[in-house]
Scaffold this motif. Structure first.
Motif, short mmCIF file in Angstrom:
data_model
loop_
_atom_site.label_atom_id
_atom_site.label_comp_id
_atom_site.label_asym_id
_atom_site.label_seq_id
_atom_site.Cartn_x
_atom_site.Cartn_y
_atom_site.Cartn_z
N ASN A 148 49.20 14.79 19.22
CA ASN A 148 47.97 15.50 19.55
C ASN A 148 47.41 14.88 20.82
N ILE A 149 46.46 15.57 21.42
CA ILE A 149 45.68 14.95 22.49
C ILE A 149 44.21 15.21 22.21
N SER A 150 43.41 14.21 22.48
CA SER A 150 41.97 14.31 22.36
C SER A 150 41.39 14.21 23.76
N ILE A 151 40.83 15.30 24.26
CA ILE A 151 40.42 15.34 25.66
C ILE A 151 38.91 15.39 25.78
N PRO A 152 38.35 14.68 26.76
CA PRO A 152 36.90 14.75 26.97
C PRO A 152 36.52 16.07 27.61
N VAL A 153 35.40 16.61 27.16
CA VAL A 153 34.86 17.82 27.78
C VAL A 153 33.77 17.38 28.75
N PRO A 154 33.98 17.58 30.07
CA PRO A 154 32.98 17.08 31.03
C PRO A 154 31.63 17.76 30.84
N ALA A 155 30.59 16.93 30.81
CA ALA A 155 29.22 17.42 30.60
C ALA A 155 28.54 17.61 31.95
N ARG A 156 28.30 18.86 32.32
CA ARG A 156 27.62 19.17 33.59
C ARG A 156 26.31 19.86 33.24
N ARG A 157 25.27 19.06 33.15
CA ARG A 157 23.96 19.57 32.72
C ARG A 157 23.35 20.47 33.78
N VAL A 158 22.77 21.57 33.32
CA VAL A 158 22.04 22.47 34.21
C VAL A 158 20.59 22.60 33.77
N GLY A 159 20.19 21.83 32.76
CA GLY A 159 18.81 21.87 32.30
C GLY A 159 18.55 20.73 31.36
N LEU A 160 17.29 20.35 31.23
CA LEU A 160 16.88 19.28 30.34
C LEU A 160 16.23 19.85 29.10
N PRO A 161 16.11 19.05 28.04
CA PRO A 161 15.45 19.55 26.83
C PRO A 161 14.05 20.06 27.13
N ASP A 162 13.69 21.19 26.49
CA ASP A 162 12.37 21.75 26.72
C ASP A 162 11.34 21.09 25.81
N ASP A 163 10.12 21.57 25.88
CA ASP A 163 9.02 20.96 25.12
C ASP A 163 9.24 21.10 23.62
N ALA A 164 9.99 22.11 23.20
CA ALA A 164 10.23 22.32 21.78
C ALA A 164 11.35 21.44 21.26
N GLY A 165 11.97 20.68 22.18
CA GLY A 165 13.02 19.76 21.74
C GLY A 165 14.40 20.38 21.75
N VAL A 166 14.52 21.62 22.28
CA VAL A 166 15.84 22.24 22.35
C VAL A 166 16.69 21.47 23.34
N GLY A 167 17.95 21.24 22.99
CA GLY A 167 18.81 20.36 23.77
C GLY A 167 19.13 20.87 25.15
#
Length: 782
Positions: free
Chosen positions: A462-481
């Motif tokens: 098997n291979i376990s591959i990292p999924v690159p995290a490219r954020r386009v926004g920060l958590p909002d006031d309601a705590g949504v990720g």
């Protein structure tokens, strides 16, 4: 009718408390006591054999000569809809029994006398029959054992010191001390405070006042009042450990606050019951875009598996594996007799064939007729689903996690199944289906000072591959990720095969310069399974990230990721002579790991087993092996890392490991790492698939001198997505797993996507969103 002389045989004995009684379904197929012929339970060894066309009960008699069996057949009672529901007189949870739901008929069969209904039963035989009917069934016995081993005491329950009561006789034990809630109440066993629980645990709501009390006072142990029973079981929670625990002295601790166990009745669901219920209700959409419920489908290869309680990880893996031709050729043999096994329920080969027949034959893929009476006519009727309890017990026994009723990681379970298959005995005419997953990863190291290189091969399945995290926004006031930019499967493979710099001492020029490190495929398998790692450490806790990964149904060419091997102008690095001095931990990496809060012994072990040069590899090893029973056992620093696979091991033990498909180098390394214990060595090999890398100059050799590099380096290396396992939930140890598998459905052109959601099996038109967030991808080489 002639009298049967076997009914008074002196060897007849009722089952003991420790004996398993298989009186629910056949040990060799999924026919059960609910089928027309019922089930024949052997009155000598209590094996369950079907009485239908396959007649595995008679096969059992032919093989072992046990003459008598008890035929058990049950039918669902009809619901009298005109009867009013029974009035509830008090708040209590009572379990519906089999007697409430079914009518059960029994008679004795003698295969030796060929009598289908033996009359004139002796008192000895009647005692045996009563013992069979009253015994706890195998599945229930194993389920109870699994639940019982879930929780243990902790230092805070064992050393609990209670304060003296202060007017406790007048305390109101029916309402939270800080709000009006009267349910989901937790009693602090230290001071007697009553606070409501957390809403995600309570089911009926909560304002976390019990937790607030613990934060304010550091009182760790609380008991849920509604879960207390007369036999002393209850939900005990330790806020200090942040885990559910047990209290060996619960009766004494409750009596201190005026609560007597005698006469207590459970009035609320336990935490574990609510967790199972929540996992069963995770909302994987079972409706079309216009809101109509997806219609179930039935037929060959379309049989669901019922949830045994947090077992969706198992069901999803099984559906994906038995869709593969290699697994079907290995285990699905319709018309053949089952393997010869004295205890079929404990025989891995038998249980794998039972699963294959159950999921592939279509014999059990039909609407649940017993559900008709309890459903309205307009509701969709699904299958009953097969209960893989024997397989779950067999594959999970003696494993610290898979033997429990907790939710598990589907990827870890897949690798655990691979291990069991490889270690099982295979008939000479049949291949190991796990071989179709095996391939080699080539690792290239180059000193950036002298430019010399070293190549190593790692065999993997098997291979376990990292999924690159490219954020386009920060958590909002309601705590949504955070929001993340979509990536492609090729983006993930690019990261997996990208060059990186690591700190090493060069054995050629003795410089402390950085090395470049790159991984690529030396060979590629027939079946490629990819684990998409969408997790990152947040406050040192693995947290799941919702990063979309674009994966197409069309074939994908992965030729670009195949290695071209050493070039003619490259100069190879010599072996590191400094290794003779023993293992020397990389102090820089050790400091970084210690700074993250990992214990020193674990850090050293992680570096030792991942090459002592890669921070990410060591950290990933730590996170994936935190539950290993030997995680805190120190490594032998005096033993050189390279010499750990030395030649001082017992040749007989090496030969035994060779017979299981483990090559000499791996066998020596495993035996050295486990002090020559062959059973621990077997576990070591399969729990450390990535840390045994042999230097190569082209190919690996087996003990006979023949090439044994698994996989193929043929080009083009083209793969098509075959199935996926999706997970919904914030943690891999909670939530719910389902499988989407591409199938050829009758009357349909091309391949269709089929959703296996435990026992529910439906056709789905669009799985694009599910593919974006899949946890495991299964690709087939075209």
């Amino acid at each position: 009718m002639l009298p049967c002389f076997h009914t008074d045989a002196p060897e007849l004995r009722p089952p003991s408390a420790s004996q398993a009684v298989y009186r629910e379904d056949c040990t060799q197929c999924f026919d059960s006591i609910d089928d027309e012929g019922g089930l024949n339970v052997c009155l000598s060894c209590f094996n369950g054999g079907c009485a239908g066309p396959r007649d595995h009960a008679r096969l059992h008699f032919e093989r072992f000569g046990h003459p008598l069996a008890l035929n058990i057949r049950r039918t669902r009672k009809k619901v009298q809809r005109e009867e009013p529901p029974q009035k509830i007189s008090k708040l209590a949870i009572t379990a519906e029994t089999d007697e409430d739901r079914y009518d059960t008929n029994t008679h004795v069969v003698c295969f030796s006398c060929d009598q289908g209904n033996v009359e004139g039963l002796s008192s000895r035989l009647q005692t045996v029959i009563d013992g069979v009917l009253n015994a706890t069934t195998f599945s229930k016995k194993e389920e109870i054992k699994a639940w019982e081993q879930e929780f243990v005491p902790c230092e805070h329950t064992i050393s609990l010191v209670q304060e003296e009561p202060k007017g406790i006789e007048s305390q109101d034990l029916s309402q939270c001390s800080m709000c009006d809630l009267k349910q989901n109440l937790w009693l602090c066993l230290v001071c007697g405070n009553l606070g409501c629980g957390r809403s995600q645990f309570g089911g009926t709501g909560g304002n976390s006042h019990g937790l607030a009390h613990s934060d304010a006072t550091s009182h760790a142990i609380a008991v849920k009042l509604g879960s207390i029973t007369a036999d002393g079981s209850a939900d005990i929670y330790c806020y200090a450990c942040n885990e559910e625990r047990t209290d060996p002295d619960l009766a004494t601790h409750l009596a201190h606050w005026g609560i007597n166990l005698a006469g207590r009745e459970k009035t609320e669901k336990s935490l574990m019951e609510m967790q199972v219920e929540q996992n069963l209700k995770w909302d994987f959409s079972m409706t079309t875009e216009d809101g109509h419920e997806l219609n179930p489908i039935f037929g060959e290869g379309l049989t669901g598996l019922s949830n045994l309680g947090n077992s969706c990880y198992l069901s999803s893996v099984v559906q994906c594996l038995f869709d593969l031709p290699e697994f079907q050729r290995r285990y699905y043999h319709p018309g053949e007799k089952p393997p010869y096994a004295a205890t079929p329920a404990a025989d891995f080969e038998t249980q794998m064939r039972k699963l294959a027949d159950g999921t592939l034959s279509g014999r059990y893929s039909r609407p649940d007729k017993n559900a008709v009476a309890s459903r309205e006519s307009h509701e969709v009727l699904h299958q009953k689903g097969l209960a893989p309890s024997m397989f779950k017990h067999l594959v999970g026994r003696d494993h610290v996690e898979f033997s429990t009723m907790r939710q598990q990681d589907a990827f870890e379970f897949l690798l655990h199944v691979f291990k069991h298959i490889t270690l099982s005995k295979h008939p000479a005419s049949l291949i190991n289906p796990v071989d179709s997953f095996r391939f080699c990863i080539e690792q290239r190291l180059q000193c950036l000072n002298c430019k010399k290189v070293r190549y190593r091969l790692d065999e993997q399945d098997n291979i376990s591959i990292p999924v690159p995290a490219r954020r386009v926004g920060l958590p909002d006031d309601a705590g949504v990720g955070s929001l993340f930019e979509p990536v492609t499967l090729f983006d993930c493979l690019d990261v997996f095969t990208a060059e990186e710099n690591v700190d090493l001492r060069c054995p050629s020029c003795a410089s402390q310069e950085k090395f470049s490190k790159r991984s690529s495929f030396k060979t590629m398998p027939a079946q490629l399974v990819i684990n998409a790692r969408r997790f990152e450490l947040i406050n040192w806790v693995p947290t799941k990230l919702d990063i979309p990964v674009e994966v197409n149904d069309e074939p994908a060419d992965l030729t670009h990721y195949l290695s071209t091997g050493p070039s003619v102008d490259e100069e190879l690095l010599p072996e590191d002579e400094a290794s003779d001095a023993g293992f020397q931990v990389n102090t820089d990496l050790l400091s970084q790991l210690l700074g993250m809060g990992f214990p020193e012994i674990r850090c050293e072990k992680a570096l030792y087993l991942t090459g002592n040069s890669d921070m990410e590899a060591a950290m990933n090893w730590l996170l994936s092996h935190m539950d290993d029973p030997d995680i805190d056992e120190p490594i032998n620093k005096k033993q050189p890392a390279e010499n750990a696979a030395g030649h001082a091991q017992d040749p007989l033990k090496i030969a035994q490991l060779n017979e299981m498909g483990i090559d000499n180098a791996r066998a020596r390394r495993a035996l050295a790492a486990t002090d020559g214990d062959i059973n621990r060595a077997i576990d070591w090999v399969f729990s450390h698939p990535d840390d045994i890398a042999e230097p190569i100059d082209g190919q690996q050799l087996n003990s006979g001198g023949q090439t044994m590099t698994p996989g193929s380096d043929a080009i083009p290396a083209t793969y098509q997505l075959r199935s996926i396992i999706c997970h919904k939930g914030s943690s891999i140890h909670a939530g719910h797993y389902v499988a989407f598998v591409r199938k050829q459905l009758p009357g349909k052109p091309g391949l269709s996507w089929v959703l296996f959601n435990d026992e529910k099996v439906v056709e789905v038109e669009d799985v694009q969103e599910m593919k974006k967030f899949a946890y495991l991808y299964f690709f087939t080489r075209v």
